[in-house]
Write a protein that holds these residues in place. Sequence first.
Motif, PDB file in Angstrom:
ATOM      1  N   UNK A  43       0.867  -1.181   0.000  1.00 41.01           N
ATOM      2  CA  UNK A  43       0.000   0.000   0.000  1.00 41.01           C
ATOM      3  C   UNK A  43       0.904   1.231   0.000  1.00 41.01           C
ATOM      4  N   UNK A  44       0.950   1.939  -1.114  1.00 45.94           N
ATOM      5  CA  UNK A  44       1.918   3.028  -1.277  1.00 45.94           C
ATOM      6  C   UNK A  44       1.630   4.203  -0.352  1.00 45.94           C
ATOM      7  N   UNK A  45       0.359   4.457  -0.122  1.00 45.33           N
ATOM      8  CA  UNK A  45      -0.025   5.547   0.795  1.00 45.33           C
ATOM      9  C   UNK A  45      -1.370   5.236   1.438  1.00 45.33           C
ATOM     10  N   UNK A  46      -1.538   5.667   2.693  1.00 44.11           N
ATOM     11  CA  UNK A  46      -2.857   5.531   3.325  1.00 44.11           C
ATOM     12  C   UNK A  46      -3.555   6.893   3.415  1.00 44.11           C
ATOM     13  N   UNK A  47      -2.947   7.895   2.780  1.00 43.19           N
ATOM     14  CA  UNK A  47      -3.567   9.231   2.785  1.00 43.19           C
ATOM     15  C   UNK A  47      -4.652   9.243   1.708  1.00 43.19           C
ATOM     16  N   UNK A  48      -5.838   9.682   2.088  1.00 41.30           N
ATOM     17  CA  UNK A  48      -6.961   9.601   1.149  1.00 41.30           C
ATOM     18  C   UNK A  48      -7.849  10.834   1.245  1.00 41.30           C
ATOM     19  N   UNK A  49      -8.284  11.289   0.074  1.00 44.75           N
ATOM     20  CA  UNK A  49      -9.173  12.455   0.013  1.00 44.75           C
ATOM     21  C   UNK A  49     -10.591  12.095   0.444  1.00 44.75           C
ATOM     22  N   UNK A  50     -10.922  10.819   0.389  1.00 43.49           N
ATOM     23  CA  UNK A  50     -12.283  10.396   0.733  1.00 43.49           C
ATOM     24  C   UNK A  50     -12.333   9.873   2.171  1.00 43.49           C
ATOM     25  N   UNK A  51     -13.547   9.702   2.672  1.00 43.60           N
ATOM     26  CA  UNK A  51     -13.748   9.118   4.012  1.00 43.60           C
ATOM     27  C   UNK A  51     -14.919   8.144   3.937  1.00 43.60           C
ATOM     28  N   UNK A  52     -14.689   7.011   3.336  1.00 40.28           N
ATOM     29  CA  UNK A  52     -15.767   6.031   3.188  1.00 40.28           C
ATOM     30  C   UNK A  52     -16.120   5.453   4.569  1.00 40.28           C
ATOM     31  N   UNK A  53     -17.401   5.224   4.789  1.00 41.85           N
ATOM     32  CA  UNK A  53     -17.865   4.877   6.134  1.00 41.85           C
ATOM     33  C   UNK A  53     -17.298   3.560   6.655  1.00 41.85           C
ATOM     34  N   UNK A  54     -16.995   2.624   5.758  1.00 39.80           N
ATOM     35  CA  UNK A  54     -16.550   1.287   6.162  1.00 39.80           C
ATOM     36  C   UNK A  54     -15.033   1.183   6.251  1.00 39.80           C
ATOM     37  N   UNK A  55     -14.307   2.278   5.960  1.00 39.64           N
ATOM     38  CA  UNK A  55     -12.855   2.180   5.776  1.00 39.64           C
ATOM     39  C   UNK A  55     -12.096   2.363   7.085  1.00 39.64           C
ATOM     40  N   UNK A  56     -11.181   1.443   7.349  1.00 44.82           N
ATOM     41  CA  UNK A  56     -10.344   1.532   8.548  1.00 44.82           C
ATOM     42  C   UNK A  56      -8.924   1.952   8.183  1.00 44.82           C
ATOM     43  N   UNK A  57      -8.690   2.201   6.924  1.00 44.72           N
ATOM     44  CA  UNK A  57      -7.332   2.360   6.405  1.00 44.72           C
ATOM     45  C   UNK A  57      -6.940   3.820   6.197  1.00 44.72           C
ATOM     46  N   UNK A  58      -7.874   4.622   5.736  1.00 44.98           N
ATOM     47  CA  UNK A  58      -7.505   5.976   5.298  1.00 44.98           C
ATOM     48  C   UNK A  58      -7.094   6.877   6.457  1.00 44.98           C
ATOM     49  N   UNK A  59      -6.147   7.763   6.165  1.00 45.98           N
ATOM     50  CA  UNK A  59      -5.718   8.790   7.100  1.00 45.98           C
ATOM     51  C   UNK A  59      -5.710  10.116   6.368  1.00 45.98           C
ATOM     52  N   UNK A  60      -5.836  11.197   7.108  1.00 47.10           N
ATOM     53  CA  UNK A  60      -5.771  12.514   6.504  1.00 47.10           C
ATOM     54  C   UNK A  60      -4.328  13.018   6.572  1.00 47.10           C
ATOM     55  N   UNK A  61      -3.936  13.918   5.633  1.00 47.58           N
ATOM     56  CA  UNK A  61      -2.562  14.420   5.638  1.00 47.58           C
ATOM     57  C   UNK A  61      -2.229  14.986   7.029  1.00 47.58           C
ATOM     58  N   UNK A  62      -1.049  14.654   7.528  1.00 46.03           N
ATOM     59  CA  UNK A  62      -0.617  15.188   8.816  1.00 46.03           C
ATOM     60  C   UNK A  62      -1.054  14.349   9.999  1.00 46.03           C
ATOM     61  N   UNK A  63      -1.965  13.414   9.796  1.00 49.95           N
ATOM     62  CA  UNK A  63      -2.402  12.553  10.900  1.00 49.95           C
ATOM     63  C   UNK A  63      -1.222  11.685  11.336  1.00 49.95           C
ATOM     64  N   UNK A  64      -1.217  11.323  12.587  1.00 51.46           N
ATOM     65  CA  UNK A  64      -0.026  10.704  13.170  1.00 51.46           C
ATOM     66  C   UNK A  64       0.528   9.525  12.374  1.00 51.46           C
ATOM     67  N   UNK A  65      -0.324   8.594  12.001  1.00 52.74           N
ATOM     68  CA  UNK A  65       0.203   7.423  11.296  1.00 52.74           C
ATOM     69  C   UNK A  65      -0.051   7.471   9.787  1.00 52.74           C
ATOM     70  N   UNK A  66      -0.248   8.680   9.255  1.00 51.54           N
ATOM     71  CA  UNK A  66      -0.356   8.816   7.796  1.00 51.54           C
ATOM     72  C   UNK A  66       1.019   8.583   7.180  1.00 51.54           C
ATOM     73  N   UNK A  67       1.072   7.918   6.035  1.00 53.64           N
ATOM     74  CA  UNK A  67       2.358   7.717   5.371  1.00 53.64           C
ATOM     75  C   UNK A  67       2.197   7.716   3.866  1.00 53.64           C
TER      76      UNK A  67
END
Length: 381
Positions: free
Chosen positions: A63-87
Motif C-alpha cells: 500500500x503506497x499511501x494511506x492518505x486519502x481524500x475520501x472518508x468512506x464509512x466502512x474504511x479503517x485504512x484511510x488517514x488525513x494528511x498530517x495525521x499521526x500514522x499517515x504515510x
Amino acid sequence: MSLSESRKAELAEKVAAGERLTRQDGEDLYESDDAAWLGGLAHGVRTAKNGDAVYFNVNRHLNLTNVCSASCAYCSFERKPGQQDAYTMRVEEAVEKALAMKDEGLTELHIVNGLHPTLPWKYYPRVLRELKAALPQVALKAFTATEVHWFEQISGLPATEILDELIDAGLESLTGGGAEIFDWEIRKQIVDHKTHWEDWSRIHRLAHEKGLRTPATMLYGHIEEPRHRVDHVLRLRELQDETGGFQVFIPLRFHNDNNRLSHLPMAQPIDVLRTFAVSRLMLDNFPHIKVFWVMHGLSTSQLALSWGADDMDGSVVEYKITHDADGYGTPDKLTRDDLLTLIRDAGFRPVERNTRYDVLRTYDGPVPLAERRAEPQDVWT
Ligand code: SF4
C-alpha cells in the motif's frame, strides 16, 4: 423464512439443467434456511467448473499511501494528511519494501492505495516501472477502478491513456476493489468518493478491451440487504456477458472495527456461506470465486470452499487495509505450507496459479486420516 419444497425442487432443477438464474431466484435462494441444500447446489456448480482444485497464488500486498481524500464509512485504512500514522512512500521506498518482501516463489504484488490529494499522476507509472525493473518475474496487480478514475481527475487524461501508460509501465491486472455495493441507495450512504457503477464498469470494460483480465469484489454484511447483493452480482454477470474479462468474483466481509460503521454487527459465518453459495450460483459466467481468508477467518474460509469458492488468497505478509480492522485473531500471514494444510484439511487439492490463472504447480490432495495420525497435527486458532 424457509423456501417451500416445491420451490427448492424448481431451483435445484434449474441449476442441474445449467439454466441461468433470475433476480427472483437469487433473492429466493437467500431466503432459504437450508444451508446444507444451498451449499450442495453451489458445490455441484463449483465442482463442475473446477473439480476438487483450490487455487492459490503466492503474493504480497503493498500500500503506497494511506492518505486519502475520501472518508468512506466502512474504511479503517484511510488517514488525513498530517495525521499521526499517515504515510506515503517515495518511489525508492516502495521498491525497497517490495525487494524486502521478495522471497522464493513470489509471483504477484497486489497494490492498492488511498486517493492521495497531492501526489502527481506520474508517480504511479513511475512506481510500477521501478518495481518491474527490480522484480521482473513478479506480476503487478495494481489499482482499483476508483484509483484509475482518480488518476483521470488529477491528470486530466482519459482512462484509455492512463491504462495505456500503466500497462506500458508493467501493469498486468487491475484489482477488483471500489465495487462495495453498486446499488445507489446503499452506496450513497457508505461511499465517499466519486466512482460508482457507471465509472467502475467503464474502467473495467476498457481494461478488458485492452487485454487485461480483472477481478471483481463485493463488500457485504453492513447496511445492505440480500437483494442488493443479488443486484450487485447481476450487474457483474451482464458486464461479463459483454466482455468476458473477469476472472474471479471476491465477496469481502465488512469488518466493524475502527470505522464509522463500528456499531453494526458483522455477518455471521452462516451468512458468509450463504453469500458465497448464491454468488457461485448466480455468476454462471465467472470461472472462479475467491475467499480472502484475511476477511473471513480461517475456519469459515475452509467451509466456504464447500459453498462455492475454489480460490484462496495467497500468503499475505502485509495487508494493512484489513489487518488494521481485524480484532478477531486472524493471522496476518500464512506461509505456503500453512496454506497447503488449510486447503487439504478442508478436503481439497491445492493448485498454485499465477495472476492469469495459469497453473504453476499442482499438489497432492488431502492425506487420509489413517496416514495423518502418525504425524503431529497443526492447530488453527
Ligand atoms: S475505501 Fe479507499 S477511497 Fe474510501 S476512504 Fe478508504 S482508502 Fe479512501
